[in-house]
Design a protein around this motif. Structure first.
Motif, PDB file in Angstrom:
ATOM      1  N   LEU A 158      -3.745   7.121  -8.291  1.00  0.00           N
ATOM      2  CA  LEU A 158      -3.226   7.810  -9.437  1.00  0.00           C
ATOM      3  C   LEU A 158      -1.877   6.541 -10.447  1.00  0.00           C
ATOM      4  O   LEU A 158      -1.140   5.738 -10.015  1.00  0.00           O
ATOM      5  N   GLY A 159      -2.377   6.246 -11.531  1.00  0.00           N
ATOM      6  CA  GLY A 159      -2.010   5.867 -13.085  1.00  0.00           C
ATOM      7  C   GLY A 159      -1.609   6.320 -13.910  1.00  0.00           C
ATOM      8  O   GLY A 159      -1.907   7.566 -13.974  1.00  0.00           O
ATOM      9  N   VAL A 160      -0.598   5.778 -14.250  1.00  0.00           N
ATOM     10  CA  VAL A 160       0.259   6.993 -15.914  1.00  0.00           C
ATOM     11  C   VAL A 160       0.241   4.843 -16.972  1.00  0.00           C
ATOM     12  O   VAL A 160       0.763   4.226 -16.729  1.00  0.00           O
ATOM     13  N   ALA A 199       5.101  14.567 -16.860  1.00  0.00           N
ATOM     14  CA  ALA A 199       4.995  14.627 -15.604  1.00  0.00           C
ATOM     15  C   ALA A 199       4.600  15.704 -14.561  1.00  0.00           C
ATOM     16  O   ALA A 199       3.899  15.873 -13.470  1.00  0.00           O
ATOM     17  N   VAL A 200       4.723  17.324 -15.641  1.00  0.00           N
ATOM     18  CA  VAL A 200       3.845  18.496 -14.645  1.00  0.00           C
ATOM     19  C   VAL A 200       1.638  17.800 -15.234  1.00  0.00           C
ATOM     20  O   VAL A 200       1.556  17.759 -13.770  1.00  0.00           O
ATOM     21  N   HIS A 210       7.754   7.468 -10.397  1.00  0.00           N
ATOM     22  CA  HIS A 210       8.162   7.609  -9.479  1.00  0.00           C
ATOM     23  C   HIS A 210       8.367   9.335  -9.113  1.00  0.00           C
ATOM     24  O   HIS A 210       8.201   9.647  -8.587  1.00  0.00           O
ATOM     25  N   ALA A 211       8.281  10.073 -10.880  1.00  0.00           N
ATOM     26  CA  ALA A 211       8.583  11.966 -10.362  1.00  0.00           C
ATOM     27  C   ALA A 211       6.925  11.799  -9.825  1.00  0.00           C
ATOM     28  O   ALA A 211       7.518  13.370  -8.715  1.00  0.00           O
ATOM     29  N   VAL A 212       6.360  11.678  -9.831  1.00  0.00           N
ATOM     30  CA  VAL A 212       4.839  12.745  -9.386  1.00  0.00           C
ATOM     31  C   VAL A 212       4.061  11.686  -8.385  1.00  0.00           C
ATOM     32  O   VAL A 212       2.999  12.206  -8.021  1.00  0.00           O
ATOM     33  N   GLY A 213       4.701  10.205  -7.920  1.00  0.00           N
ATOM     34  CA  GLY A 213       4.179   9.984  -6.465  1.00  0.00           C
ATOM     35  C   GLY A 213       2.883   9.050  -7.184  1.00  0.00           C
ATOM     36  O   GLY A 213       2.097   8.490  -5.991  1.00  0.00           O
ATOM     37  N   ALA A 214       2.536   8.529  -7.634  1.00  0.00           N
ATOM     38  CA  ALA A 214       1.984   7.595  -8.667  1.00  0.00           C
ATOM     39  C   ALA A 214       1.765   6.719  -7.893  1.00  0.00           C
ATOM     40  O   ALA A 214       2.833   6.214  -7.684  1.00  0.00           O
ATOM     41  N   SER A 215       0.747   5.718  -8.120  1.00  0.00           N
ATOM     42  CA  SER A 215       1.706   4.439  -7.139  1.00  0.00           C
ATOM     43  C   SER A 215       1.354   3.334  -8.456  1.00  0.00           C
ATOM     44  O   SER A 215       2.013   1.844  -7.604  1.00  0.00           O
ATOM     45  N   VAL A 222      -2.277  16.898 -10.458  1.00  0.00           N
ATOM     46  CA  VAL A 222      -3.483  15.103  -9.959  1.00  0.00           C
ATOM     47  C   VAL A 222      -3.024  15.034  -8.595  1.00  0.00           C
ATOM     48  O   VAL A 222      -4.291  15.152  -7.959  1.00  0.00           O
ATOM     49  N   ARG A 223      -1.660  14.649  -8.617  1.00  0.00           N
ATOM     50  CA  ARG A 223      -1.150  15.038  -7.663  1.00  0.00           C
ATOM     51  C   ARG A 223      -1.537  15.545  -6.368  1.00  0.00           C
ATOM     52  O   ARG A 223      -2.155  15.287  -5.061  1.00  0.00           O
TER      53      ARG A 223
END
Length: 261
Positions: free
Chosen positions: A85-87, A71-72, A102-107, A77-78
């Motif tokens: 951005l993906g995870v 998450a950090v 969801h926490a970092v605003g990834a898509s 990156v965001r």
């Protein structure tokens, strides 16, 4: 890039929670990842994806320390890029991936075994589509799920690619599917064409190539898929401290745009 997704993967060094964690501060890892993400964005990549790829042995599900570290990194990156951005988390931790995204605003989140059963280094890996759906509903998240059909680091019990696609899309609720073939990109493209021709994957469902893409076969990937995920080919070495090579990234970004022209 005319709809073609060129996704660069950041293979992070061992994170807290990994058996081989070497004590590197998370803030330092995050800063390096943000720098590499900026290189990919400048090179013309449409997306960047973070992955705990160096955690060894890699667990199927990760612990709280790994989730916190990712998450950090994702937030760093965001904050410094505007591309997608993906995870991808653990060997198959889709729910944690959704929570981090969801926490970092990834898509999007890549899930290696969304449905079905595979045999991996840790043993049986069962589909996690229910847990992914529950997590999305709990968080009110609209993050996309990209599902591998036959993920390269495990062995699916069913070798029927059309069946795997139907399960991932109809049962698992995937937004996109990923095809990877150890034998090469040409075979992956042939699989994608067969899936399209049979109707197993509708024309409006994106199909991405999950690996084995490089400069020599990028044109084939561009011509036969909706996107390609590039990882090791972008790195300047093989060690945990390997970084994105700017020259390679720029060359591949330019080549992709050239093939689409």
């Amino acid at each position: 890039m005319s709809g073609f997704r060129l996704v660069g993967v950041l293979h992070l060094p061992p994170l807290p929670g990994a058996a081989n964690y070497e004590g590197r501060p998370v803030a330092e890892i995050a800063a390096a990842a943000a720098d590499d993400a900026r290189i990919l964005e400048a090179a013309g990549f449409t997306d960047v994806m973070i992955q705990d790829a160096s955690d060894e042995p890699q667990p199927t599900l990760v612990g709280a320390a790994t989730v916190a570290a990712l998450a950090v990194v994702g937030a760093a990156v965001r904050a410094t890029t505007t591309i997608g951005l993906g995870v991808v988390v653990g060997h198959n931790d889709g729910p944690s991936g959704v929570a981090i995204a969801h926490a970092v605003g990834a898509s999007f989140v890549r899930v290696k075994v969304l449905t079905g059963v595979s045999i991996g280094p840790t043993g049986w890996m069962e589909g996690c589509s229910l847990e992914v759906a529950h997590t999305k509903r709990l968080l009110g998240s609209d993050v996309e799920i990209w599902a591998d059909l036959h993920e390269a680091t495990s062995l699916a019990l069913s070798g029927d690619l059309a069946w795997a696609a139907a399960q991932a899309l109809d049962f698992g609720g995937a937004d996109a599917v990923i095809v990877t073939r150890d034998s090469g990109v040409a075979d992956a493209v042939a699989d994608i064409a067969a899936l399209r021709a049979s109707g197993a994957v509708a024309a409006d469902v994106p199909v991405y190539i999950g690996g084995r893409v490089n400069g020599s076969n990028l044109a084939t990937a561009v011509g036969g898929s909706d996107g390609a995920i590039l990882g090791s080919v972008l790195k300047d070495g093989d060690g945990y401290d390997a970084r994105i090579d700017p020259t390679t990234a720029t060359s591949l970004g330019d080549a992709a745009r050239g093939h689409l022209a």
